[in-house]
Design a protein around this motif. Sequence first.
Motif, PDB file in Angstrom:
ATOM      1  N   GLY A 240     -11.611   3.269   9.871  1.00 11.50           N
ATOM      2  CA  GLY A 240     -11.867   4.992   9.707  1.00 11.50           C
ATOM      3  C   GLY A 240     -11.156   5.466   8.638  1.00 11.50           C
ATOM      4  O   GLY A 240     -10.192   5.113   8.023  1.00 11.50           O
ATOM      5  N   LYS A 241     -11.623   6.896   8.377  1.00 11.23           N
ATOM      6  CA  LYS A 241     -11.126   7.479   7.173  1.00 11.23           C
ATOM      7  C   LYS A 241      -9.549   7.882   7.523  1.00 11.23           C
ATOM      8  O   LYS A 241      -9.049   8.239   6.406  1.00 11.23           O
ATOM      9  CB  LYS A 241     -11.939   8.669   6.957  1.00 11.23           C
ATOM     10  N   SER A 242      -9.027   7.968   8.786  1.00 12.91           N
ATOM     11  CA  SER A 242      -7.800   8.458   8.791  1.00 12.91           C
ATOM     12  C   SER A 242      -6.641   7.114   8.390  1.00 12.91           C
ATOM     13  O   SER A 242      -5.444   7.713   8.432  1.00 12.91           O
ATOM     14  CB  SER A 242      -7.542   8.727  10.218  1.00 12.91           C
ATOM     15  N   HIS A 243      -7.055   5.967   8.311  1.00 11.70           N
ATOM     16  CA  HIS A 243      -6.209   5.276   7.677  1.00 11.70           C
ATOM     17  C   HIS A 243      -6.715   4.551   6.466  1.00 11.70           C
ATOM     18  O   HIS A 243      -7.804   4.384   6.156  1.00 11.70           O
ATOM     19  CB  HIS A 243      -6.069   4.036   8.834  1.00 11.70           C
ATOM     20  N   ASP A 244      -5.603   4.237   5.557  1.00 12.45           N
ATOM     21  CA  ASP A 244      -5.808   3.478   4.374  1.00 12.45           C
ATOM     22  C   ASP A 244      -5.134   2.029   4.733  1.00 12.45           C
ATOM     23  O   ASP A 244      -4.246   1.919   5.276  1.00 12.45           O
ATOM     24  CB  ASP A 244      -5.041   4.114   3.227  1.00 12.45           C
ATOM     25  N   LEU A 245      -5.876   1.155   4.220  1.00 11.81           N
ATOM     26  CA  LEU A 245      -5.245  -0.302   4.530  1.00 11.81           C
ATOM     27  C   LEU A 245      -3.839  -0.471   3.649  1.00 11.81           C
ATOM     28  O   LEU A 245      -3.180  -1.362   4.079  1.00 11.81           O
ATOM     29  CB  LEU A 245      -6.189  -1.543   4.082  1.00 11.81           C
ATOM     30  N   PHE A 246      -3.293   0.460   2.967  1.00 12.61           N
ATOM     31  CA  PHE A 246      -1.999   0.074   2.272  1.00 12.61           C
ATOM     32  C   PHE A 246      -1.300   1.454   2.767  1.00 12.61           C
ATOM     33  O   PHE A 246      -0.271   1.309   3.020  1.00 12.61           O
ATOM     34  CB  PHE A 246      -2.310  -0.046   0.783  1.00 12.61           C
ATOM     35  N   ARG A 247      -1.991   2.512   2.340  1.00  7.93           N
ATOM     36  CA  ARG A 247      -0.859   3.933   2.453  1.00  7.93           C
ATOM     37  C   ARG A 247      -0.495   4.182   3.798  1.00  7.93           C
ATOM     38  O   ARG A 247       0.555   4.660   3.899  1.00  7.93           O
ATOM     39  CB  ARG A 247      -1.741   4.999   1.349  1.00  7.93           C
ATOM     40  N   ARG A 248      -1.684   4.234   4.526  1.00  6.31           N
ATOM     41  CA  ARG A 248      -1.226   4.736   5.906  1.00  6.31           C
ATOM     42  C   ARG A 248      -1.564   3.514   7.046  1.00  6.31           C
ATOM     43  O   ARG A 248      -2.557   3.317   7.337  1.00  6.31           O
ATOM     44  CB  ARG A 248      -2.063   5.928   6.226  1.00  6.31           C
ATOM     45  N   ARG A 249      -0.673   2.722   6.990  1.00  6.35           N
ATOM     46  CA  ARG A 249      -0.844   1.332   7.776  1.00  6.35           C
ATOM     47  C   ARG A 249      -0.785   1.756   9.157  1.00  6.35           C
ATOM     48  O   ARG A 249       0.090   2.457   9.515  1.00  6.35           O
ATOM     49  CB  ARG A 249       0.113   0.364   7.436  1.00  6.35           C
ATOM     50  N   PRO A 250      -1.646   0.971   9.905  1.00  7.60           N
ATOM     51  CA  PRO A 250      -1.539   1.186  11.253  1.00  7.60           C
ATOM     52  C   PRO A 250      -0.009   0.582  11.960  1.00  7.60           C
ATOM     53  O   PRO A 250       0.782   0.067  11.096  1.00  7.60           O
ATOM     54  CB  PRO A 250      -2.560  -0.034  11.853  1.00  7.60           C
ATOM     55  N   THR A 251       0.304   1.183  13.107  1.00  5.00           N
ATOM     56  CA  THR A 251       1.720   0.972  13.613  1.00  5.00           C
ATOM     57  C   THR A 251       1.704  -0.178  14.559  1.00  5.00           C
ATOM     58  O   THR A 251       2.636  -0.263  15.367  1.00  5.00           O
ATOM     59  CB  THR A 251       2.289   2.171  14.051  1.00  5.00           C
ATOM     60  N   THR A 252       0.540  -0.608  15.043  1.00  3.28           N
ATOM     61  CA  THR A 252       0.612  -1.671  16.148  1.00  3.28           C
ATOM     62  C   THR A 252       0.091  -3.020  15.580  1.00  3.28           C
ATOM     63  O   THR A 252      -0.846  -3.089  14.752  1.00  3.28           O
ATOM     64  CB  THR A 252      -0.196  -1.210  17.163  1.00  3.28           C
ATOM     65  N   VAL A 253       0.362  -3.975  16.421  1.00  2.75           N
ATOM     66  CA  VAL A 253      -0.290  -5.554  15.957  1.00  2.75           C
ATOM     67  C   VAL A 253      -1.649  -5.587  16.406  1.00  2.75           C
ATOM     68  O   VAL A 253      -2.339  -6.157  15.740  1.00  2.75           O
ATOM     69  CB  VAL A 253       0.707  -6.362  16.845  1.00  2.75           C
ATOM     70  N   TYR A 254      -2.162  -4.684  17.404  1.00  2.00           N
ATOM     71  CA  TYR A 254      -3.361  -4.696  17.959  1.00  2.00           C
ATOM     72  C   TYR A 254      -4.461  -4.442  16.839  1.00  2.00           C
ATOM     73  O   TYR A 254      -5.558  -4.737  16.390  1.00  2.00           O
ATOM     74  CB  TYR A 254      -3.372  -3.777  19.169  1.00  2.00           C
ATOM     75  N   THR A 255      -3.992  -3.414  15.829  1.00  2.00           N
ATOM     76  CA  THR A 255      -4.893  -2.836  14.710  1.00  2.00           C
ATOM     77  C   THR A 255      -4.941  -3.927  13.555  1.00  2.00           C
ATOM     78  O   THR A 255      -5.915  -3.958  13.168  1.00  2.00           O
ATOM     79  CB  THR A 255      -4.323  -1.511  14.398  1.00  2.00           C
ATOM     80  N   TYR A 256      -3.819  -4.387  13.593  1.00  2.00           N
ATOM     81  CA  TYR A 256      -3.522  -5.454  12.651  1.00  2.00           C
ATOM     82  C   TYR A 256      -4.368  -6.548  12.775  1.00  2.00           C
ATOM     83  O   TYR A 256      -5.131  -6.925  11.937  1.00  2.00           O
ATOM     84  CB  TYR A 256      -2.062  -5.828  12.236  1.00  2.00           C
ATOM     85  N   ARG A 257      -4.591  -7.090  13.974  1.00  2.00           N
ATOM     86  CA  ARG A 257      -5.263  -8.100  14.511  1.00  2.00           C
ATOM     87  C   ARG A 257      -6.781  -7.769  14.286  1.00  2.00           C
ATOM     88  O   ARG A 257      -7.580  -8.614  13.754  1.00  2.00           O
ATOM     89  CB  ARG A 257      -4.806  -8.612  16.043  1.00  2.00           C
ATOM     90  N   ARG A 258      -7.242  -6.716  14.870  1.00  2.00           N
ATOM     91  CA  ARG A 258      -8.453  -6.331  14.652  1.00  2.00           C
ATOM     92  C   ARG A 258      -9.203  -6.246  13.205  1.00  2.00           C
ATOM     93  O   ARG A 258     -10.162  -6.957  13.024  1.00  2.00           O
ATOM     94  CB  ARG A 258      -8.860  -4.764  15.266  1.00  2.00           C
ATOM     95  N   ILE A 259      -8.207  -5.912  12.258  1.00  2.00           N
ATOM     96  CA  ILE A 259      -8.694  -5.934  10.828  1.00  2.00           C
ATOM     97  C   ILE A 259      -8.932  -7.029  10.352  1.00  2.00           C
ATOM     98  O   ILE A 259      -9.916  -7.625   9.698  1.00  2.00           O
ATOM     99  CB  ILE A 259      -7.703  -5.001  10.001  1.00  2.00           C
ATOM    100  N   LEU A 260      -7.869  -8.078  10.610  1.00  2.00           N
ATOM    101  CA  LEU A 260      -7.964  -9.371  10.339  1.00  2.00           C
ATOM    102  C   LEU A 260      -8.797 -10.406  10.941  1.00  2.00           C
ATOM    103  O   LEU A 260      -9.716 -11.009  10.000  1.00  2.00           O
ATOM    104  CB  LEU A 260      -6.499 -10.207  10.349  1.00  2.00           C
ATOM    105  N   ILE A 261      -9.373  -9.896  12.293  1.00  2.00           N
ATOM    106  CA  ILE A 261     -10.284 -10.759  12.838  1.00  2.00           C
ATOM    107  C   ILE A 261     -11.704 -10.320  12.176  1.00  2.00           C
ATOM    108  O   ILE A 261     -12.688 -11.044  11.882  1.00  2.00           O
ATOM    109  CB  ILE A 261     -10.371 -10.381  14.231  1.00  2.00           C
ATOM    110  N   GLN A 262     -11.606  -9.190  11.707  1.00  2.00           N
ATOM    111  CA  GLN A 262     -12.968  -8.497  10.901  1.00  2.00           C
ATOM    112  C   GLN A 262     -12.988  -9.153   9.653  1.00  2.00           C
ATOM    113  O   GLN A 262     -14.092  -9.617   9.062  1.00  2.00           O
ATOM    114  CB  GLN A 262     -12.951  -6.919  10.824  1.00  2.00           C
ATOM    115  N   PHE A 263     -12.041  -9.329   8.859  1.00  2.00           N
ATOM    116  CA  PHE A 263     -12.146 -10.184   7.484  1.00  2.00           C
ATOM    117  C   PHE A 263     -12.669 -11.647   7.886  1.00  2.00           C
ATOM    118  O   PHE A 263     -13.489 -11.953   7.118  1.00  2.00           O
ATOM    119  CB  PHE A 263     -10.742 -10.157   6.960  1.00  2.00           C
TER     120      PHE A 263
END
Length: 225
Positions: A110-133
């Motif tokens: 979403g627009k509220s997060h930047d993959l570098f500047r405003r990083r998510p704070t939970t492993v859950y979000t990291y995992r979702r993004i990497l699985i999408q990759f």
Amino acid sequence: MERHHRDSIIVATLAFAGGTLFAGIIVLGHATLFELITGATGYGWAAVAATLTVGYAANKIAINSGKLKLQDAHLQRMREFHTDTARWTKLRSGVNACRFAYHAAEIMVGKSHDLFRRRPTTVYTYRRILIQFRKALPEARLAHTDVIVSDELHIQLEALDVLIIAVVVGVEEYLALYPAPGSPANRHAQQEFVTLVRTCRNIRDLAAEVGVKIDALRPREPKPL
């Protein structure tokens, strides 16, 4: 090709006319040319008519045979065009997937997060993004294309394959190291996540450059002969 076909028709017509006259003289050897032309010899005209019929038929067969050869040649070129287009489309789709894998992850967070500047704070979000990759990236076989490419472009396709493998393997290792989706992301998890994201961004940038070169290789539909 058209000029050659026209010249062939002219030559065949001249040969037909000359052969007709020669055959008529042989058949009516005892008659003079004047008699042949003026119709003084009745059966001579019958022979000429028969010769004309045979010559006309032979001429038509030669013309139709030439047309059929041209049609067969065009059909063969069209078959080659469709085969080349299918190969090109497969390669272009793979490169497009490389370009849009990164954008798909951006859209997902979403627009509220930047993959570098405003990083998510939970492993859950990291995992979702990497699985999408991992889901969005194509199979690492771009360099094995049947499309004829330059040596430079082939090296770039090989580089994309290496980067794809690096991301896929990295994602698998990340998911194994951080299996608890709800846990807070520590510093090490963030660093590894950023490394994988940067690799995906490199894939996107390289795929954009490669895509321009592949577009120039798009097959062109052949014109009828």
